[in-house]
Design an enzyme around this catalytic site. Structure first.
Site, mmCIF file in Angstrom:
data_model
loop_
_atom_site.group_PDB
_atom_site.id
_atom_site.type_symbol
_atom_site.label_atom_id
_atom_site.label_comp_id
_atom_site.label_asym_id
_atom_site.label_seq_id
_atom_site.Cartn_x
_atom_site.Cartn_y
_atom_site.Cartn_z
ATOM 1 N N GLU A 105 -6.544 24.245 24.213
ATOM 2 C CA GLU A 105 -5.936 25.206 25.110
ATOM 3 C C GLU A 105 -6.467 26.860 24.846
ATOM 4 O O GLU A 105 -5.574 27.708 24.576
ATOM 5 C CB GLU A 105 -4.336 25.199 25.116
ATOM 6 C CG GLU A 105 -3.955 24.025 25.612
ATOM 7 C CD GLU A 105 -2.385 23.890 25.330
ATOM 8 O OE1 GLU A 105 -1.814 22.894 25.892
ATOM 9 O OE2 GLU A 105 -1.844 24.587 24.577
ATOM 10 N N GLU A 141 -2.952 16.496 29.005
ATOM 11 C CA GLU A 141 -1.687 16.611 28.237
ATOM 12 C C GLU A 141 -0.837 16.808 29.634
ATOM 13 O O GLU A 141 -0.794 17.489 30.450
ATOM 14 C CB GLU A 141 -1.483 17.805 27.490
ATOM 15 C CG GLU A 141 -2.181 17.722 26.187
ATOM 16 C CD GLU A 141 -1.899 18.857 25.247
ATOM 17 O OE1 GLU A 141 -0.768 19.430 25.424
ATOM 18 O OE2 GLU A 141 -2.916 19.305 24.311
#
Length: 670
Positions: free
Chosen positions: A153, A309
């Site tokens: 991320e 995710e």
């Protein structure tokens, strides 16, 4: 030929982040048994394990990871091997304290969280590339490893960094971008407020100041931040490619992270992946989920992608972390599949007992494998196993929604005419209208070739370059239908108002001039009279001077009483529509209905709250039907329902909260 990294054909990848280093060795054997029971085919490993893999600088310990990868491979579970560079170990910051990130107030960010590192620090980049290269050297030929997962991320939690390393890199970046201080001063408009620079070493970062910072400077700072993050990714990716040839990805956060331009990032990865988490305060969070999925597929340019995710139930980092109700996880996962995902992954496999995310849900929750959550996880694995033939099929759309991160960065800067008119809010409102009308969309950049779309919608194009305006004008002239929302084409790439005034690049396509912005006070509203209907508008109005456009909606009350509010303009073979105020999702319905007529688009006849998503293959189409309602519905479909193996002869009955996947012959979907 498949574009996918995993070796099993006709399989939707399924699994999640696996962090066995948090558990005793005997738990690993239990884990792989449960993974097989749940239908897991791939796990992401090693994402936060730098301190274990390199316990001292230059000293590596791969013994535990050797054993783990062998165990997973022996049990038929593929590995997405992560580089652990989102969280450097304690020894790194003890050795290189100046590699810590610094916030805009000059406060050094301390160790004990994740992120923390300055992406501009040479020591960080060298160490990150070294660990990535060592992992690839050791595991590049390991049969379990089918993909590489760089970092985690990017931009979360550390994007902007105001450290000395970053300021030095910023000056170099600006010199490469502008070439001279004269060009920099012109681009930034430094004649205003006496900000002219005479030496490169005097150029500072846009840190905290007594009042608002030069907006052109801040826009370039956002570009610089994005470029620095991407340079870190490239350094690791290239270190991996020196020893391994499996695809390389990193997990995006489409529409949930603001500081990465995913149009640019998608060109750097071999396969696009995304993380998505529901925002609990949003009662229609499934609409935002659909937006994120469509955006991810679009930056992948239509190719299948991976949901890297999402959560089985509640997350841990929101103010109120709302648990998912029974069946919601299945709806979330299969909506992503319906919108192009060929992999469904979770954070994480087993819930952590310690640390900041111990209250984050997992595939194996604290309640264990007898829990409802795990039963749903196993059921989802079986469902994904039944629809593997969807792999590598494509989603098609007749509508493009323009999405530009640079416009987001610019519109969200300080001192705009109204801070209530925001990029994300307008993007969601227009997308939700299209979603509720059952219209499948792609997202597109305003510089893209748009000729393949019947309709292009621009909900938030505050920053629009002259070249992009010409592109949209050509699109209309060539027969396209363009719908533009308010506060559009206001500034150029330097956040400077266009020569010719507000909206100048679209004047020809829209047949009007915006003479003045007329924002409203908090709580104020007005009406728009459109085709015999009275619509409520708030926040924003504009004073329009019509130059060829037909007035379709008129303000009633408010600061623009009696003036044009919604216009339609025929230009060449196409039509340009303009909505000069903020209409909510319901009020946009009659506007879009008229626009659909021009574009030749038929909205879906599906019941409200039912998503019908079609993926197209060479020999079959697949309709993923998701019922978000509390009651059963019927949908006209013909084919074979893959989750149950039953035939659908004209009408599909979909129970409350359920999902179906129907295979039909091409053109026989919806």
């Amino acid at each position: 030929m498949s574009n996918h990294p995993w070796p099993t054909p006709a399989t939707i990848a399924y699994g999640g982040d696996y962090n066995p280093e948090q558990w005793p060795r005997e738990v690993w054997d239990e884990d792989v048994v449960l993974m097989r029971e749940a239908g897991v085919t791939m796990v992401s490993v090693g994402i936060f394990s730098w301190g274990l893999l390199e316990p001292e600088e230059g000293v590596f310990d791969f013994a535990w990871l050797d054993e783990l990868l062998d165990l997973l491979h022996a049990n038929g579970i593929a590995v997405d091997l992560g580089t652990p560079t989102a969280s450097p170990p304690a020894w790194f910051f003890a050795t290189y304290p100046h590699a810590l990130a610094v916030d805009k107030h000059g406060v050094v960010q301390g160790f004990g969280s994740r992120g923390m590192a300055s992406h501009s620090a040479p020591e960080y980049r060298r160490a990150a590339a070294r660990i990535a290269g060592e992992l690839a050297r050791r595991y590049g030929q390991h049969p379990a490893v089918v993909m590489w997962h760089v970092h985690n991320e990017y931009g979360v939690p550390v994007g902007e960094d105001f450290s000395p390393n970053a300021v030095a890199a910023w000056r170099v970046w600006l010199q490469e971008r502008y070439g001279s201080l004269d060009a920099l001063n012109a681009a930034w408009g430094t004649a205003f407020w006496g900000q002219r620079y005479g030496r490169w070493e005097h150029v500072v970062a846009p840190a905290a100041t007594p009042t608002t910072v030069n907006p052109a400077m801040k826009l370039d700072w956002a570009r610089f931040t994005d470029d620095q993050l991407r340079a870190c990714f490239r350094a690791e990716r290239d270190a991996i490619r020196a020893h391994a040839d499996q695809p390389v990805t990193t997990n995006f956060m489409a529409h949930q992270s603001w500081n990465t331009d995913l149009w640019a990032w998608a060109q750097e990865v071999d396969i696009v992946s995304d993380d998505h988490y529901l925002w609990s305060p949003d009662p229609d969070a499934h609409v935002a989920l659909a937006l994120s999925a469509d955006l991810t597929r679009s930056v992948a340019r239509g190719r299948p992608w991976i949901l890297m995710e999402h959560s089985t139930s509640a997350v841990n980092w929101q103010g109120r972390n709302i648990a998912k109700r029974p069946g919601e996880m299945h709806r979330n996962a299969l909506t992503h599949v319906g919108r192009g995902a060929d992999g469904i992954m979770f954070f994480q496999w087993r819930a952590s007992r310690s640390g900041a995310e111990k209250f984050h849900s997992a595939m194996v929750p604290h309640a264990g494998p007898t829990s409802r959550i795990f039963r749903e996880v196993a059921s989802l694995g079986a469902r994904l196993g039944a629809i593997g033939e969807l792999q590598d099929t494509r989603v098609r759309a007749q509508v493009a929604v323009l999405y530009d991160w640079e416009s987001l960065w610019a519109q969200d800067l300080e001192w705009r005419p109204s801070d209530a008119l925001q990029f994300r809010e307008r993007m969601r409102a227009y997308y939700e209208r299209l979603w509720r009308d059952g219209v499948q969309v792609d997202f597109a950049h305003p510089g893209d070739d748009l000729s393949g779309y019947r309709l292009v919608v621009a909900p938030a194009s505050y920053l629009l370059t002259a070249a992009q305006g010409e592109n949209l004008t050509r699109y209309v002239a060539g027969g396209g239908t363009l719908l533009v929302s308010c506060f559009a084409a206001v500034v150029d790439e330097h956040d400077a108002v266009h020569h010719g005034g507000f909206g100048a690049p679209l004047r020809e396509a829209l047949g009007l001039t915006v003479e003045e912005f007329l924002p409203m006070r908090e709580g104020e509203s007005c009406a728009v009279e459109l085709d015999g209907r009275t619509l409520t508008a708030d926040v924003w109005a504009e004073d329009l001077a019509v130059d060829g456009a037909q007035v379709r909606g008129t303000y009633s009350g408010g600061p623009a009483d009696g003036a044009p509010a919604v216009t339609r303009h025929e230009h060449g073979d196409g039509v340009g529509w303009y909505v000069s105020t903020r209409l909510d999702v319901a009020a946009l319905a009659p506007v879009l209905a008229a626009v659909y007529d021009d574009a030749g688009i038929a909205p879906s006849s599906a019941p409200e709250g039912v998503e019908l998503m079609t993926r197209h293959g060479e020999t079959a189409d697949y309709v993923v039907a998701v019922n978000h309602r509390d009651d059963a519905v019927t949908v006209p479909l013909e084919g074979t329902e893959l989750l149950s193996g039953t035939d659908v002869t004209g009408v599909l009955t979909l129970p409350a909260g359920e999902v179906a996947v129907v295979r039909s012959t091409p053109g026989g979907g919806r």
